[in-house]
Write an enzyme that holds these catalytic residues in place. Sequence first.
Site, mmCIF file in Angstrom:
data_model
loop_
_atom_site.group_PDB
_atom_site.id
_atom_site.type_symbol
_atom_site.label_atom_id
_atom_site.label_comp_id
_atom_site.label_asym_id
_atom_site.label_seq_id
_atom_site.Cartn_x
_atom_site.Cartn_y
_atom_site.Cartn_z
ATOM 1 N N TYR A 94 -4.328 63.326 34.773
ATOM 2 C CA TYR A 94 -5.638 63.881 35.116
ATOM 3 C C TYR A 94 -5.951 65.014 34.145
ATOM 4 C CZ TYR A 94 -9.272 66.282 37.808
ATOM 5 O OH TYR A 94 -10.442 66.880 38.188
ATOM 6 N N ASP A 110 -12.290 65.025 34.464
ATOM 7 C CA ASP A 110 -13.303 65.722 35.257
ATOM 8 C C ASP A 110 -14.552 65.917 34.389
ATOM 9 O OD1 ASP A 110 -14.758 67.611 36.667
ATOM 10 O OD2 ASP A 110 -13.091 69.014 36.934
ATOM 11 N N ASP A 169 -17.409 67.108 35.626
ATOM 12 C CA ASP A 169 -18.269 68.061 36.349
ATOM 13 C C ASP A 169 -19.532 67.373 36.880
ATOM 14 O OD1 ASP A 169 -16.432 70.090 35.964
ATOM 15 O OD2 ASP A 169 -17.461 70.986 34.273
ATOM 16 N N HIS A 213 -14.825 61.635 36.744
ATOM 17 C CA HIS A 213 -15.546 61.905 37.990
ATOM 18 C C HIS A 213 -16.739 62.795 37.762
ATOM 19 C CE1 HIS A 213 -13.784 65.922 38.987
ATOM 20 N NE2 HIS A 213 -12.592 65.427 38.721
ATOM 21 N N GLU A 263 -19.663 64.982 40.027
ATOM 22 C CA GLU A 263 -19.786 65.578 41.356
ATOM 23 C C GLU A 263 -21.242 65.844 41.722
ATOM 24 O OE1 GLU A 263 -17.273 68.672 40.050
ATOM 25 O OE2 GLU A 263 -18.873 70.161 39.853
ATOM 26 N N CYS A 315 -15.813 75.969 41.311
ATOM 27 C CA CYS A 315 -14.659 75.285 41.912
ATOM 28 C C CYS A 315 -15.032 74.810 43.315
ATOM 29 C CB CYS A 315 -13.468 76.244 41.974
ATOM 30 S SG CYS A 315 -12.166 75.684 43.098
ATOM 31 N N ARG A 323 -17.660 62.325 43.179
ATOM 32 C CA ARG A 323 -17.065 63.388 44.007
ATOM 33 C C ARG A 323 -18.150 63.985 44.894
ATOM 34 N NH1 ARG A 323 -14.250 68.901 41.571
ATOM 35 N NH2 ARG A 323 -15.534 70.376 42.745
ATOM 36 N N GLU A 366 -13.760 66.085 48.206
ATOM 37 C CA GLU A 366 -13.409 67.467 47.866
ATOM 38 C C GLU A 366 -13.331 68.376 49.084
ATOM 39 O OE1 GLU A 366 -11.894 69.194 45.993
ATOM 40 O OE2 GLU A 366 -13.052 70.428 44.603
ATOM 41 N N ASN A 426 -7.561 65.722 46.498
ATOM 42 C CA ASN A 426 -7.317 66.815 45.555
ATOM 43 C C ASN A 426 -6.363 67.816 46.184
ATOM 44 O OD1 ASN A 426 -7.446 68.940 43.771
ATOM 45 N ND2 ASN A 426 -9.595 69.424 44.134
#
Length: 310
Positions: free
Chosen positions: A56, A97, A99, A124, A126, A134, A169, A199, A221
């Site tokens: 990851y 990731d 974002d 991913h 989100e 975060c 996500r 998440e 996660n």
Amino acid sequence: MPGPSVTGLFSSANSSSAKRRSLRAGLASGTLQRWPGAFSPLVAKLIAEIRFEGVYVSGAVLSADLGLPDIGLTTLTEVANRAGAIARATELPTLVDADTGFGEPMSAARTVATLEDAGLAGCHLEDQVNPKRCGHLDGKDVVPVADMLKRLHAAVSARRDDDFVICARTDARAIEGLDAAIDRARAYADAGADLIFTEALRDLGEFERFRAAVDIPLLANMTEFGKSDLLTVDQLQSVGYNAVIYPVTTLRIAMGAVERGLRDIVAQGTQSGLLDDMQHRSRLYELLRYADYNDLDSDLFNFTIEGARQ
Ligand SMILES: C[C@](O)(C(=O)O)[C@H](CC(=O)O)C(=O)O
Ligand SMILES: [Mg+2]
């Protein structure tokens, strides 16, 4: 002619499409796929050697490594370059990731094309607003469902390799509650997401409820110092989750050790008390397959380190 030991020295021997197929096979296998975050290509090599199922690449780690907080300051170019280098370092599939997709839906589409070109197995996206934060911090916010669906449709339509995994996500649990997060996940699955990143769920019961309500693979996660209980592989496996990430774990371990070590040098005037905690020069070379480069040039690995100090 170089021998077979040269295979995989400069880039992975597996093609990107083979890695994507293996990622999908892992998600369909019924066994929890474990993907630790790699803060560098070298760490990815260790993850592969220890036989995790995948790698990851965390946005939080990539930002922190540049000395920045995880608030969407990194660019697609920075992320694709670093994640690509990490992906090429092993034969494992790598999930990155992405974002919020680095902009409007059109940018999310370009993100997918760029990450495919960089050799990633999936990414991913989100449903947070920009600037993001975060997912385990208070005060974050999500976009309306319709906006996230546009983001996802654009991402899915930009995919050229059908095996590239698009993971959606949802950050909604901490804002709108579990039921709303589940509704979002179902809508994202209908929009073509292959995997749902749930998440900031609180405890095993919430993971179980999510599993019962959503048909497609789910990712947990297990980031430290956040809102989720740190569940074991067996617990996540028992509720039917398909993948788990330990996104920042290797960086936190390394930085903890680096800080202790630097303070020790100041206190002791030498690092000699730290040697047992260090990766030995010989172990580093083994991980890098230094000796195998001799197949190309026998002048490269023609030394021994037995006589070296320590
Ligand atoms: C998974 C994550 O998106 C990441 O960038 O690694 C972070 C992890 C963290 O900050 O602990 C997140 O959960 O938002
Ligand atoms: Mg992130």
